[in-house]
Design a protein around this motif. Structure first.
Motif, short mmCIF file in Angstrom:
data_model
loop_
_atom_site.label_atom_id
_atom_site.label_comp_id
_atom_site.label_asym_id
_atom_site.label_seq_id
_atom_site.Cartn_x
_atom_site.Cartn_y
_atom_site.Cartn_z
N ARG A 102 0.85 -1.19 0.00
CA ARG A 102 0.00 0.00 0.00
C ARG A 102 0.88 1.24 0.00
N HIS A 110 -5.84 11.22 -3.62
CA HIS A 110 -6.69 10.05 -3.41
C HIS A 110 -6.89 9.20 -4.65
N GLU A 114 -3.35 5.98 -1.03
CA GLU A 114 -3.94 6.33 0.26
C GLU A 114 -3.18 7.50 0.90
N ARG A 120 -3.46 3.37 10.32
CA ARG A 120 -3.73 2.49 9.16
C ARG A 120 -2.44 1.84 8.69
N ARG A 123 -1.76 -1.03 10.80
CA ARG A 123 -2.68 -2.13 10.45
C ARG A 123 -2.18 -2.86 9.20
N ARG A 129 1.23 -6.59 4.95
CA ARG A 129 1.38 -5.78 3.73
C ARG A 129 2.63 -4.92 3.86
P1 GTP Z 1 -8.17 -3.28 5.44
O1 GTP Z 1 -9.15 -2.28 5.91
O2 GTP Z 1 -7.10 -3.58 6.44
O3 GTP Z 1 -8.76 -4.52 4.83
O4 GTP Z 1 -7.30 -2.53 4.31
P2 GTP Z 1 -7.49 -2.37 2.77
O5 GTP Z 1 -6.48 -1.35 2.35
O6 GTP Z 1 -7.45 -3.65 2.03
O7 GTP Z 1 -8.97 -1.86 2.66
P3 GTP Z 1 -9.63 -0.58 2.08
O8 GTP Z 1 -11.07 -0.98 1.82
O9 GTP Z 1 -9.37 0.58 2.95
O10 GTP Z 1 -8.88 -0.34 0.71
C1 GTP Z 1 -9.12 -1.15 -0.43
C2 GTP Z 1 -8.20 -0.71 -1.53
O11 GTP Z 1 -8.41 0.67 -1.82
C3 GTP Z 1 -6.70 -0.84 -1.18
O12 GTP Z 1 -6.00 -1.23 -2.35
C4 GTP Z 1 -6.33 0.56 -0.79
O13 GTP Z 1 -4.94 0.83 -1.03
C5 GTP Z 1 -7.21 1.38 -1.70
N1 GTP Z 1 -7.48 2.70 -1.13
C6 GTP Z 1 -7.92 3.01 0.12
N2 GTP Z 1 -8.01 4.33 0.28
C7 GTP Z 1 -7.63 4.89 -0.88
C8 GTP Z 1 -7.50 6.24 -1.35
O14 GTP Z 1 -7.76 7.22 -0.67
N3 GTP Z 1 -7.09 6.38 -2.64
C9 GTP Z 1 -6.79 5.33 -3.44
N4 GTP Z 1 -6.39 5.56 -4.68
N5 GTP Z 1 -6.90 4.07 -3.03
C10 GTP Z 1 -7.30 3.85 -1.77
#
Ligand code: GTP
Length: 242
Positions: A102, A110, A114, A120, A123, A129
């Motif tokens: 990530r 955005h 992220e 986060r 986490r 990751r």
């Molecule tokens: P967990 O909550 O631990 O499961 O983390 P996650 O990163 O898998 O979940 P989340 O639903 O927050 O994000 C899903 C995907 O969207 C991941 O690939 C993130 O990197 C991406 N993502 C989250 N926030 C943003 C953002 O603000 N911008 C972009 N471009 N991608 C994002």
């Protein structure tokens, strides 16, 4: 993750942008990127959590642009954007190896990645990751070395790993002075007062004040990062000497 076998639970790897150049004059050598991603994957397989900060000097360097007459803040903003490009490239290379990564940016973008949110980031690391911290500290006048020290302290890393092209810290530049000697161990204050070329002073002082050891090693040696993560005594260890 509970597979940890070595001495470290969590490390922060600082790569310079130039490390990605490889045989290229500018930009990113895909072969080098693949090799670095592969070594990071091997570190993860040891059960060590890993965050990464990459510089941007292979694309733009704020201080260099300022020397050429550009406004320093603008130059630093361009340098920060360069680190985002490198971070996205590393994320892609890791994902092609099946590793979850990530990119978390100190500047909001955005549509691309992220935001950096410490809790986060922790986490992501706990889930195995790779967290790649982009855009430096988000402020001009701070180097990516300082960003690496800051993020390492924030995420509670056990070690800051500084990748270079030489296998540690020397009394003089070993490329220029054949009599240069390598240090196995160094005290933070010796680094600062001796003006030894480890990281910039702000970064070293932050590590000293927060008790975060730094290990300087040669990333161009295949397998060095993995050995280090396993606890091998390679390169130079900078720490507080009682
Ligand atoms: P967990 O909550 O631990 O499961 O983390 P996650 O990163 O898998 O979940 P989340 O639903 O927050 O994000 C899903 C995907 O969207 C991941 O690939 C993130 O990197 C991406 N993502 C989250 N926030 C943003 C953002 O603000 N911008 C972009 N471009 N991608 C994002």
């Amino acid at each position: 993750m509970d597979r940890q076998t070595g001495p470290y639970q969590r490390i922060l790897l600082k790569l310079s942008g130039e490390a990605l150049l490889g045989a290229e004059d500018y930009g990113i050598d895909p072969g080098v990127l693949r090799r670095i991603a592969d070594e990071i994957a091997q570190v993860l397989a040891l059960g060590v959590q890993i965050g990464v900060v990459i510089g941007g000097g292979n694309i733009f360097r704020g201080a260099g642009l300022a020397q050429a007459g550009m406004d320093r803040v603008t130059g630093d903003h361009m340098g920060m954007l360069a680190t985002v490009i490198n971070s996205l490239a590393l994320q892609d290379a890791l994902e092609r190896l099946g590793i979850h990564a990530r990119v978390m940016s100190a500047l909001q973008m955005h549509e691309i990645c992220e935001d950096y949110i410490r809790r986060r980031a922790v986490r992501h690391l706990e889930k195995g990751r790779v967290a790649i911290f982009a855009a430096g500290t988000g402020n001009p006048f701070f180097t990516t070395d300082t960003a690496a020290a800051l993020r390492a302290i924030e995420i509670g890393a056990d070690l800051l790993v500084k990748a270079t092209k030489v296998d540690g810290v020397y009394t003089a530049d070993p490329m220029k002075d054949p009599a240069a000697r390598r240090f196995d161990r160094l005290d933070f204050d010796r680094v600062i007062t001796g003006k030894l070329d480890v990281m910039d002073t702000t970064a070293v002082v932050m590590c000293r004040d927060n008790g975060l050891p730094i290990r300087v090693f040669d990333l161009t040696r295949a397998g060095a990062l993995v050995k280090l993560a396993r606890g091998d005594d390679i390169g130079t260890l900078v720490q507080a000497v009682a």
